[in-house]
Structure formats: C-alpha cells, structure tokens
Design an enzyme around this catalytic site. Structure first.
Site, short mmCIF file in Angstrom:
data_model
loop_
_atom_site.label_atom_id
_atom_site.label_comp_id
_atom_site.label_asym_id
_atom_site.label_seq_id
_atom_site.Cartn_x
_atom_site.Cartn_y
_atom_site.Cartn_z
N ARG A 222 39.88 39.96 37.93
CA ARG A 222 39.48 38.80 37.16
C ARG A 222 39.94 37.55 37.89
NH1 ARG A 222 36.51 41.81 35.05
NH2 ARG A 222 36.45 42.46 32.88
N HIS A 270 30.44 38.49 41.76
CA HIS A 270 30.85 39.56 40.82
C HIS A 270 29.91 40.76 40.97
CE1 HIS A 270 33.09 40.44 36.81
NE2 HIS A 270 32.83 41.56 37.47
C1 GLV Z 1 33.53 44.30 35.09
O1 GLV Z 1 34.12 43.35 35.51
C2 GLV Z 1 33.99 45.16 34.02
O2 GLV Z 1 35.02 44.86 33.38
O3 GLV Z 1 33.32 46.17 33.77
#
Ligand code: GLV
Length: 307
Positions: A222, A270
């Site tokens: 994160r 991401h």
């Molecule tokens: C992605 O970041 C998740 O938490 O699945």
C-alpha cells in the site's frame, strides 16, 4: 439476499455479470442508493466512512481484494464479520512481478531506458543472484510465495514479519527489534506487508537508511507504507539506487505527481497482482451460502490484527 456494491469512486460494475451468474437469487444494488442501504451484504473496496454503519440490515462486509485496510480504517465500522479474498493466482502474479523488479535492480536494467534515450551504450556489471540478498517484508500467503520464488532463483532471501515464520532456505526475522537485521545486507527490499496502524509509514527514513548503499526498493503493498519524502531524500543523496512503486495513497497517481518523473523511480499502475473477477465472486458466493446456513465464513479477517 440483498447485496450492495460499495466503493468511494464507483467502478465495481465489472463484477456485476459474475455476481448475477454466481448468485442467481440475490438482488444487487449499487451504492449510493436507498436500496443499497437496506442490503445485508456489503461488497466493497473503499467504502466512505459511515456508509456501513448506516446499513441497518448489514450481516457481512466482503472485500473484493486481499487487503481490507480501507474497510477497517472506518472508525464507525459496525461489528459484523469482515472477509477478504485469498487467491493463489494472486500470489503467483505477485511472484512474477517481484522477480522482475528484483531483476530490474540486480541486472542493472534500471538505467537502461534513460541510457537508451540518450543513445548511451553502457553495460552494468553482471553479478550472480547469490550475491544479491533480497529482503521480503510480510510473510503471509503472498510474501511467502515471493520469498520462495526468489530463493529458488538463487537469491539469498531474508524475510521479516510481525509474528515468527519458518520458511526453509529463507532467514526469517520477526518483530520490530529484528527489522534492522533483516535489512542489513539487502540489495533489494520488497514490501508486501498488510497496512495496519503498526505498518503505516514503515518505509521511513530509519528503515530505508538501514539498507546498505545502492539498495533498491519495491513497493507492492500500500502507498501508505512509504514515507515518500524519506525515499526521495535517500534517492537524491545516492544512498538508494532506485524504487519500483506500484501502489500509492491516491490511485490513479495524478499525472502531475512529481514521482512520475523522479530519477530512479519507476511508477507502475497497481498492476503487480489483482484478483480476477470470477475468483472474487466464487469466494463471495461461497461465503453468502455459508452466511445463510450459519457456517463458518472463509477468509474472515481478524479485526484486532488488521488482516
Ligand atoms: C490488492 O491490492 C488487493 O488488496 O487485493
């Protein structure tokens, strides 16, 4: 059963057809709406604070991801079970991404795009993997898989987590006082920790400066784990070689964010590992059946631990 799809910025429509196919009897509502407020199950990524507390019939909160930090961050979260997704494919995908990011530093690929743009032919010294220690922070399902993949590729792997783990061929450390030991010789640091109050900002000046000079940082957990001012300071001082950043406190990372252009930083969107819609919905559907018959739910989160 009435289900509500809830996300601060919307965008959960990609689950709709899968949910309708897997849960034919269910009524699906989108937040914000009065009908969603009446739902018994909230299917969420990032619910705005107070939304879940305002659902009088709520019996289950189900994350659509492996992480539940956005859900647990709501101080008014009602006392109902919270479940998350567990997906072996996700660990495999993360293994691929982290192996690539390790090679990015290990094989000296990081200056190549810059050199290529300048037509500059420069080779980086080739080192065997056995000379490039890697430290993996977080040894849950995903971290363990990543540590084993890198171990099998020949890297000396150190692991660090909150509670003790035993992984053959990986030197595992546990607890805050052992963190410097895990970092001491790491040429590549990979962060896969869950986001909790204890891990927020863990990649700050103390942690990053405990890495040896020339280390690279890979962040796939994160954005809130990273103190970006500390990262930039240590990149500019030359202590750190670079960073591969896949997650950010605000996503998408705004186009004018200086991180996109910070020398040594590679931003990826991401993309390291995302659960597939079908896999997400199969697990949610199974938990709905379990909720109906009062059976223990799968992948229930320990709210005190935060994951
Ligand atoms: C992605 O970041 C998740 O938490 O699945």
């Amino acid at each position: 059963m009435r289900l509500a799809l809830i996300n601060r910025t919307g965008g959960l429509e990609f689950l709709e057809d899968h949910i309708r196919a897997a849960c034919p009897g269910a009524r699906l509502e989108y937040w914000p709406s009065e009908a969603a407020r009446e739902a018994e199950v909230a299917i969420c990524w990032d619910p705005p604070d107070g939304t879940l507390a305002d659902m009088p019939n709520l019996r289950l909160v189900h994350s659509i991801g492996a992480g539940v930090d956005r859900i647990l961050a709501d101080p008014t979260l009602p006392d109902v079970p919270v479940c998350r997704i567990r997906d072996d494919d996700l660990a495999v995908a993360m293994g691929e991404y982290c192996h690539w990011a390790t090679l990015w530093f290990h094989r000296g690929l990081d200056p190549v795009p810059r050199n290529a743009a300048a037509g500059h032919w420069h080779r980086f010294e080739q080192r065997p993997a056995s000379q490039v220690p890697v430290c993996v922070l977080g040894l849950g399902d995903t971290g363990r898989h990543v540590a084993c993949r890198l171990r099998d590729a020949g890297y000396p792997v150190r692991g660090w987590s909150r509670s003790p783990h035993d992984i053959p061929g990986v030197v595992c450390h546990a607890g805050p006082e052992a963190l410097p030991l895990a970092l001491a010789d790491a040429q590549v640091l990979i962060c896969l920790l869950p986001l909790t109050p204890d891990t927020t900002g863990i990649l700050g000046h103390a942690t990053l400066s405990a890495l040896p000079p020339g280390a690279g940082v890979v962040l796939c957990s994160r954005g809130e784990h990273l103190d970006r001012a500390a990262l930039v300071t240590l990149l500019r001082s030359g202590h750190l070689r670079g960073a591969v950043l896949d997650v950010f406190p605000q996503e998408p990372l705004p186009a004018d964010d200086p991180l996109w252009r910070e020398p040594g930083v590679l931003v990826t969107p991401h993309m390291s590992a995302l659960a597939k819609p079908r896999r997400i919905v199969v697990q949610i559907a199974e938990n709905l059946r379990r909720l109906d018959r009062g059976a223990p739910l799968l992948n229930r989160v320990d709210r005190a631990r935060g994951y």
